[in-house]
Write an enzyme that holds these catalytic residues in place. Sequence first.
Site, PDB file in Angstrom:
ATOM      1  NE  ARG A 151      -6.613   0.552  11.445  1.00  0.00           N
ATOM      2  CZ  ARG A 151      -5.358   0.401  11.020  1.00  0.00           C
ATOM      3  NH1 ARG A 151      -4.416   1.283  11.356  1.00  0.00           N
ATOM      4  NH2 ARG A 151      -5.025  -0.629  10.263  1.00  0.00           N
ATOM      5  CE  LYS A 187      -0.239  -0.231   5.048  1.00  0.00           C
ATOM      6  NZ  LYS A 187      -1.045  -0.684   6.202  1.00  0.00           N
ATOM      7  NE  ARG A 238      -2.846  -8.198   7.628  1.00  0.00           N
ATOM      8  CZ  ARG A 238      -3.375  -8.601   8.772  1.00  0.00           C
ATOM      9  NH1 ARG A 238      -3.913  -9.797   8.891  1.00  0.00           N
ATOM     10  NH2 ARG A 238      -3.376  -7.793   9.817  1.00  0.00           N
TER      11      ARG A 238
END
Length: 390
Positions: free
Chosen positions: A145, A47, A233
Amino acid sequence: MDTDFARPFPLPAGTSACVEIDLGAIRDNTAELKRLAGSAEVMAVVKADGYGHGAVPSARAALAGGATWLGVAQLDEALALREAGIDTPLLTWLYVPGADFTAALRAGIDVTVSSTWALDAVCRAAAETGEPARVHLKVDTGLSRNGAVGQDWVDLVRAAAAAEADESVDVIGVWSHFVYADEPQHPTVRRQQERFEDALRDVDRAGLRPVVRHLANSAATLTNPAVHYDLVRPGLAVYGQSPVPQLGGPTAYGLREAMRVTSALALVKRVPAGTGLSYGHQYTTDRETVIGLVPMGYADGIPRAATNVGPVQVGGQRATVSGRVCMDQFVVDLGPSYAGAAGDPVVVIGREADGEPTAQDWAAATGTINYEIVTRMGPRLPRILLGERD
Ligand SMILES: *Cc1c(COP(=O)(O)O)cnc(C)c1O
């Protein structure tokens, strides 16, 4: 792809500053993360333009190092990887109502679902494409979140099971994200893992059989094998930055920084004692000295908060930003005996193992994290890719 940073100095003719990206480092860091992950697969997170390193080249380098998945925050980031011809499993996790899920599904992108409204939207898109959508259910285990929590989670699992039964979706994954992965002993780490286990049981009881359960970011990949599950990840560590600087730098974790930022002095001059430097005279020379002008500023990603504290290496010696960082430039007091000249090399961000100032040094000096330092490097800086194939 075995190239390393250019020595002694990479600046292309006619440029004032540049960012070198060592794709061999990204490949090797990924291989190290894969080794640590054991039987778990590696999703390299690319990202934010690969944390400022370039999403597409970083993705290719990470795949060459053994990553079998890619992850991005936004749908458009995922589509851009597909447009570049990258066809590995690819997960996206952040969007708002109105997102073009049809385009995502047509491109074979896995979509994270954290709510029933999102599941409904994804099911409508699947009806358009005529194929079940590949989804990952996200449970909020304490970060508060994204992710579903409480009754919303229960409702989401039930709705996902119904959607899988009518072949609107395939539930490929279940996942969550840590609050304090960078503090492996923090009590929230254990608690979140327990909640994740509860969520996995909920999914199992609903008759869903996800093939990838994933929880670990870089810090957890490096420090907490108990949470590797089927897939890790890592983002930051792929780029050779330590996510746990208080525990060890990149070298301690078998990583090496993939980004190096260099410039050259635009001007060198001798000034008397008592000379105020740059806007607001936030620095005054305490003796006659030599100052150098570095043609990089906050427009290039040099934090303005680095005024009087940012570390640089000029002509092989350490120096500190002296006076205010401006939009395009900053000044460095090089000391009375500096014998260099305009054109001398400046290393702004380099590699710990080479004794250069690091992104972590900049972060510590300016009260932020290395993530922010590397990600914010400005678009005005040319990127030089080292070790790119073809
Ligand atoms: C950014 C991100 C990651 C990667 O985090 P790092 O700390 O850079 O390893 C993993 N998962 C999610 C959900 C993220 O947003």
